[in-house]
Design a protein around this motif. Structure first.
Motif, PDB file in Angstrom:
ATOM      1  N   TYR A   1       8.383  14.873 -50.265  1.00  0.00           N
ATOM      2  CA  TYR A   1       8.696  13.753 -51.147  1.00  0.00           C
ATOM      3  C   TYR A   1       8.884  14.243 -52.579  1.00  0.00           C
ATOM      4  O   TYR A   1       8.264  15.224 -53.004  1.00  0.00           O
ATOM      5  CB  TYR A   1       7.559  12.722 -51.133  1.00  0.00           C
ATOM      6  CG  TYR A   1       7.006  12.398 -49.768  1.00  0.00           C
ATOM      7  CD1 TYR A   1       7.828  11.913 -48.754  1.00  0.00           C
ATOM      8  CD2 TYR A   1       5.641  12.572 -49.492  1.00  0.00           C
ATOM      9  CE1 TYR A   1       7.314  11.617 -47.509  1.00  0.00           C
ATOM     10  CE2 TYR A   1       5.119  12.281 -48.248  1.00  0.00           C
ATOM     11  CZ  TYR A   1       5.967  11.811 -47.249  1.00  0.00           C
ATOM     12  OH  TYR A   1       5.458  11.529 -46.014  1.00  0.00           O
TER      13      TYR A   1
ATOM     14  N   LEU B   1      14.778  13.589 -45.500  1.00  0.00           N
ATOM     15  CA  LEU B   1      14.953  13.208 -44.103  1.00  0.00           C
ATOM     16  C   LEU B   1      15.664  14.316 -43.334  1.00  0.00           C
ATOM     17  O   LEU B   1      16.402  15.123 -43.905  1.00  0.00           O
ATOM     18  CB  LEU B   1      15.761  11.920 -44.012  1.00  0.00           C
ATOM     19  CG  LEU B   1      15.264  10.728 -44.858  1.00  0.00           C
ATOM     20  CD1 LEU B   1      16.209   9.549 -44.697  1.00  0.00           C
ATOM     21  CD2 LEU B   1      13.852  10.347 -44.447  1.00  0.00           C
TER      22      LEU B   1
ATOM     23  N   SER C   1       3.092   7.363 -45.540  1.00  0.00           N
ATOM     24  CA  SER C   1       4.064   6.677 -44.681  1.00  0.00           C
ATOM     25  C   SER C   1       3.509   5.391 -44.084  1.00  0.00           C
ATOM     26  O   SER C   1       4.253   4.439 -43.854  1.00  0.00           O
ATOM     27  CB  SER C   1       4.534   7.611 -43.569  1.00  0.00           C
ATOM     28  OG  SER C   1       3.428   8.078 -42.816  1.00  0.00           O
TER      29      SER C   1
ATOM     30  N   PHE D   1      11.064   1.211 -42.513  1.00  0.00           N
ATOM     31  CA  PHE D   1      10.270   2.302 -41.933  1.00  0.00           C
ATOM     32  C   PHE D   1       9.860   1.909 -40.523  1.00  0.00           C
ATOM     33  O   PHE D   1       9.473   0.774 -40.251  1.00  0.00           O
ATOM     34  CB  PHE D   1       8.992   2.557 -42.746  1.00  0.00           C
ATOM     35  CG  PHE D   1       9.244   3.093 -44.123  1.00  0.00           C
ATOM     36  CD1 PHE D   1       9.576   4.429 -44.300  1.00  0.00           C
ATOM     37  CD2 PHE D   1       9.118   2.287 -45.242  1.00  0.00           C
ATOM     38  CE1 PHE D   1       9.786   4.943 -45.571  1.00  0.00           C
ATOM     39  CE2 PHE D   1       9.325   2.777 -46.506  1.00  0.00           C
ATOM     40  CZ  PHE D   1       9.662   4.113 -46.676  1.00  0.00           C
TER      41      PHE D   1
ATOM     42  N   ASN E   1      11.154  11.251 -41.155  1.00  0.00           N
ATOM     43  CA  ASN E   1      10.424  11.613 -42.365  1.00  0.00           C
ATOM     44  C   ASN E   1       9.841  13.017 -42.197  1.00  0.00           C
ATOM     45  O   ASN E   1       9.037  13.266 -41.305  1.00  0.00           O
ATOM     46  CB  ASN E   1       9.309  10.592 -42.590  1.00  0.00           C
ATOM     47  CG  ASN E   1       8.473  10.868 -43.810  1.00  0.00           C
ATOM     48  OD1 ASN E   1       8.643  11.880 -44.487  1.00  0.00           O
ATOM     49  ND2 ASN E   1       7.540   9.969 -44.094  1.00  0.00           N
TER      50      ASN E   1
ATOM     51  N   GLU F   1       7.194   3.614 -37.747  1.00  0.00           N
ATOM     52  CA  GLU F   1       6.222   4.686 -37.508  1.00  0.00           C
ATOM     53  C   GLU F   1       6.107   4.948 -36.014  1.00  0.00           C
ATOM     54  O   GLU F   1       5.582   4.123 -35.260  1.00  0.00           O
ATOM     55  CB  GLU F   1       4.861   4.294 -38.089  1.00  0.00           C
ATOM     56  CG  GLU F   1       3.847   5.422 -38.090  1.00  0.00           C
ATOM     57  CD  GLU F   1       4.212   6.554 -39.043  1.00  0.00           C
ATOM     58  OE1 GLU F   1       3.712   7.660 -38.851  1.00  0.00           O
ATOM     59  OE2 GLU F   1       4.994   6.310 -39.974  1.00  0.00           O
TER      60      GLU F   1
ATOM     61  N   GLY G   1      16.346   8.015 -49.380  1.00  0.00           N
ATOM     62  CA  GLY G   1      16.195   9.062 -48.382  1.00  0.00           C
ATOM     63  C   GLY G   1      17.290  10.107 -48.550  1.00  0.00           C
ATOM     64  O   GLY G   1      18.483   9.778 -48.570  1.00  0.00           O
TER      65      GLY G   1
ATOM     66  N   ILE H   1      12.422  10.462 -50.178  1.00  0.00           N
ATOM     67  CA  ILE H   1      11.874  11.083 -48.966  1.00  0.00           C
ATOM     68  C   ILE H   1      12.956  11.986 -48.389  1.00  0.00           C
ATOM     69  O   ILE H   1      14.099  11.562 -48.183  1.00  0.00           O
ATOM     70  CB  ILE H   1      11.467  10.024 -47.941  1.00  0.00           C
ATOM     71  CG1 ILE H   1      10.405   9.087 -48.533  1.00  0.00           C
ATOM     72  CG2 ILE H   1      10.942  10.670 -46.672  1.00  0.00           C
ATOM     73  CD1 ILE H   1      10.029   7.933 -47.625  1.00  0.00           C
TER      74      ILE H   1
ATOM     75  N   VAL I   1      13.094   6.685 -40.688  1.00  0.00           N
ATOM     76  CA  VAL I   1      13.436   6.035 -41.952  1.00  0.00           C
ATOM     77  C   VAL I   1      14.900   5.592 -41.865  1.00  0.00           C
ATOM     78  O   VAL I   1      15.779   6.390 -41.557  1.00  0.00           O
ATOM     79  CB  VAL I   1      13.241   6.999 -43.140  1.00  0.00           C
ATOM     80  CG1 VAL I   1      13.608   6.290 -44.436  1.00  0.00           C
ATOM     81  CG2 VAL I   1      11.802   7.505 -43.190  1.00  0.00           C
TER      82      VAL I   1
END
Length: 838
Positions: free
Chosen positions: A180, A138, A199, A161, A176, A163, A215, A136, A150
């Protein structure tokens, strides 16, 4: 590495609707929104091409053909593009799984609606060096609350993670970016059915199952253009050189980019950084200030001020506008003198009338019209237009829950309450529909919040409201009811301390309070209360009968047919009819919301049926009331319909034979036969404006015994200086009884007249020009300018040109010797209007 890169595929996710960017995304996918005069997604494709990532799979969902038609196979951008369309939203992971048949090896996932110059190759190398299943990309940001956080260990491996966390959960500032690098076998972990998100669903599952997820923290530019503020920030960053993209146009000194074929007047002031597209015209006196972006084919007229704003392709900016911190969509027409403030967004294909004010943060969705001189404080989403004037001909009107919403009604109540002194009393009423009930309650809340008390009549006729105000020294009144012609159309009427319609000065004061949000907010001990007056209907009926010659009416024993149309008059008139000694046949004589809305027949059909019933019942008269019992139509004893100007002439004949003398008020658009009848019987005719509030004003003058419009509304000042169909009905019976004639005999004795009307559609900006032209043409002629321009051509022959207050229309009225003569006059003056427009 270069060979590996050439085989690496990119899945470009371009299915987003971008709801937070509306109205810019109302008619196009978010990736197609213009950023510095080009679709946002175009910058991503160019970035991929520069880094050798030329195999692109595009996932589509919302308005997919707009993207596919614009980019085609991608050859014009040096890439190869194929498209996969979702039938229904599948989520970020689901949309990529939907393209599985085209994916053969490690692939890059990029969002088509973010602005970035990230080095994808560096991220891909990081992914391979760590043998990651998922990497991912970042980005460190100062405020991570709006993004998914993240958390990684020292080697870059993802450990957690979060959110969209709260500050108490923030242990990192790396978010994020939605970019990806994924190995193809991971697609097997995405279910085939239903929405599935990277995610929220896939990545936490992979982390729990122990997959190597890393990441990569980038130092490149990345901006998620999620709302209008971020959209304008992205433009600012591009112009400041914070993101490595090519700005279209030729760069001049002081960070000014200008496209091909653009003309900028020497007196215009342009202060960079500014981008001006192709074939733009900038006229004298205009100031284009920093961080403004002007699209292709835009015309900017003289003396404009534009600062930190985006004006998209093919729009027109009229003279002397002030535009700051604004986004204006494609194909907009902004007339002269318009002011648009910070954070406002005008969707594509909108028309903003001259001298309109669009206040801070207002969103106007595509294909809307804002009237000239309107002040717009709230967003126009579903409404057809922004009104130049809050008040129309009969108050405030519009579609329920579209033009007139409960939140608007609260503000309207507060504006009216703020106009009145604290502790004032206002009488409220409504019809039997739920829509009227909802809006009246909202208005009442606004009144109470501004320190005004309410005397609520609940379901009642409008004349009872007006009478209650006048007889109890209240300070005003409000009535809410649905239209007779369209049950979705709501009408809110406002009355002064005498029960009359508010005059123009009061309406302007309330509009000013409403448009500026200058509401009075009452203190705790000042908040208004709600009372329910006892026996208000009975008091009205008693006062009405006290004003009549009951003996004459009772002596005639009239047979009457009433069509109440399921309106509020059915709650009042039955109690009156007994006192009048009438034999009655009632139609639709109860309040019923469902029947009022869905089963009330059109007016002409109701009148036809009423005429048939009158003849079969051998009645003396038939009457049809409007929903508020303010206006009426009459059917005589032989079944003829009397309405409009014909009914007004009948009423003038009855009044001038019944009263000993006095003044009569009628609008300027009514026939000359009124003067003929009145003058020969010793009455003076006072001509008023067509607006019924002007009739009510004249009704208060000394010596006035009667006022009437051509709309079925009549005033007898001896009882109340306002429209009242109930008293009018009773007074008709009294006048016929004293005259000892049938109403059909009265009609048969009247002189003939010929009056016709026509509408000519004309733009707002041309109304003044046309009226000036006609006035100049008739300089020195016999004219009347009471309302519009009335031209007297010969005795009994005239033409009236009357601009509409609410619509881009001129009303033409003509009285002539016969129907053909009226048509000739209307044709002649419509021709003059067309000439004036050339």
């Amino acid at each position: 590495m270069s060979n590996q890169i050439s085989k690496l595929q990119t899945v470009l996710m371009a299915g987003g609707q971008g709801t937070r960017l509306r109205p810019l995304t109302s008619n196009q996918p978010k990736p197609m929104v213009q950023v510095v005069n080009r679709p946002l997604m175009e910058y991503i494709i160019e970035l991929l091409n520069r880094q050798g990532l030329r195999e692109i799979i595009v996932t589509l969902q919302f308005l997919p053909t707009l993207i596919a038609n614009y980019f085609g196979d991608g050859s014009s951008w040096g890439v190869n593009m194929i498209y996969v369309t979702e039938e229904s939203p599948l989520g970020t992971a689901g949309s990529v799984k939907n393209a599985k048949s085209f994916i053969s090896n490690t692939f890059l996932v990029v969002s088509g609606d973010a602005l970035t110059d990230i080095d994808f190759l560096e991220a891909i190398e990081f992914h391979r060096n760590n043998n990651a299943a998922v990497t991912i990309v970042l980005k460190e940001v100062p405020n991570p609350l709006e993004f998914g956080i993240v958390i990684t260990d020292s080697s870059g491996r993802i450990t957690k993670f979060l959110e969209k966390p709260g500050w108490g959960e923030v242990f990192s500032d790396t978010i994020n970016t939605g970019i990806y690098i994924i190995e193809p076998e991971i697609l097997d972990y995405i279910p085939d059915d239903g929405p599935y998100d990277f995610s929220r669903d896939l990545f936490p599952k992979l982390l729990k199952d122990g997959f190597p997820m890393y990441g990569f923290v980038t130092d490149g530019y990345w901006c998620d253009i999620g709302n209008i503020e971020q959209y304008l920030t992205a433009h600012r960053d591009i112009l400041d050189g914070k993101v490595n993209i090519k700005i279209p146009g030729h760069e001049l000194e002081n960070k000014i980019w200008v496209g091909d074929g653009t003309e900028i007047d020497d007196s215009a002031i342009v202060k960079g950084p500014v981008v001006i597209g192709n074939h733009v015209k900038v006229e004298p006196g205009t100031k284009l200030r920093e961080y403004s972006v002007i699209g292709n084919n835009v015309v900017i007229k003289r003396d404009n001020f534009i600062h930190r704003s985006v004006v998209m392709d093919n729009s027109y900016i009229g003279p002397a506008c002030h535009i700051r911190g604004t986004v204006i969509g494609r194909n907009c027409d902004i007339k002269s003198g318009v002011r648009i403030d910070e954070g406002a967004v005008i969707g594509e294909d909108c028309l903003i009338g001259e001298n309109a004010i669009i206040n801070q943060g207002v969103l106007i969705f595509p294909f809307k019209t804002v009237d000239a001189r309107a002040t717009v404080n709230t967003s126009i989403i579903w409404e057809s237009r922004g009104m130049r004037s809050l008040f129309g001909k009969r108050g405030v009107a519009g579609l329920i829950n579209v033009d007139i919403t409960p939140e608007m009604a609260v503000r309207l109540g507060m504006a009216y309450g703020s106009f009145l002194p604290v502790n004032s009393q206002v009488v409220t009423s409504r019809d039997g529909t739920r829509s009227a009930r909802i809006l009246k309650r909202a208005i009442m809340a606004g009144l109470n919040a501004s320190g005004v008390h309410i005397r609520d009549l609940e379901v009642s006729a409008v004349p009872v409201n007006r009478f209650t105000i006048d007889s109890h020294s209240d300070q005003g009144g409000i009535d809410v009811r649905t239209s007779d012609r369209d049950p979705q159309w709501i009408q809110i009427s406002f009355f002064d301390e005498e029960g009359r319609d508010l005059d123009a000065s009061a309406r302007r004061s309330i509009e000013r309070i409403y448009s500026r949000n200058e509401f009075r907010r009452a203190f705790l001990d000042e908040l208004g209360e709600i009372y329910y007056p006892a026996r208000a209907r009975e008091a009205y009926v008693q006062a009405l009968t006290d004003a009549l010659d009951l003996d004459s009416i009772q002596e005639r024993s009239f047979k009457v047919v009433f069509d109440y149309g399921y309106g509020a008059a059915s709650l009042i008139v039955p109690g009156l009819l007994g006192k009048l000694g009438c034999e009655v046949l009632s139609l639709n004589a109860y309040t019923d919301e469902k029947r009022l809305i869905t089963q009330r027949p059109p007016r002409q059909e109701s009148l036809k049926r009423l005429g048939e019933v009158v003849k079969s019942f051998k009645a003396d008269i038939g009457l049809l009331f409007d929903n508020g019992a303010e206006r009426l139509a009459v059917v005589d004893d032989v079944g003829r319909t009397l309405a409009g100007s014909e009914l007004l002439v009948v009423m003038v004949d009855l009044v001038t034979r019944h009263f000993p003398g006095g003044k009569i008020g009628v609008p300027v658009n009514q026939p000359n036969v009124i003067e003929v009848l009145s003058n020969q019987r010793g009455f003076e005719v006072v001509r008023t404006k067509v607006d019924r509030s002007d009739l009510m004003r004249v009704a208060r003058e000394d010596g006035v015994v009667f006022c009437g419009g051509g709309d079925g509304g009549f005033i007898f000042p001896e009882f109340m200086p306002a429209y009242d169909a109930i008293f009018t009905f009773a007074k008709i019976l009294e006048m016929i009884a004293n005259r000892k004639q049938k109403i059909s005999e009265v009609v048969d004795e009247l002189p003939n007249f010929h009056l016709k009307k026509r509408e000519v559609v004309i733009s707002w900006e041309n109304k003044g020009h046309v009226m000036r032209y006609l006035i100049e043409k008739h300089m020195g002629d016999d004219v009347d300018s009471t309302d519009g321009l009335k031209v007297f051509l010969s005795p009994g022959k005239w033409v009236l040109i009357l601009p509409d207050d609410e619509e881009p229309v001129l009303h033409l009225y003509a009285e002539g010797f016969d129907e053909k003569d009226c048509d000739y006059l209307l044709d002649e003056y419509e021709g003059k209007i067309r000439i004036a427009l050339q």
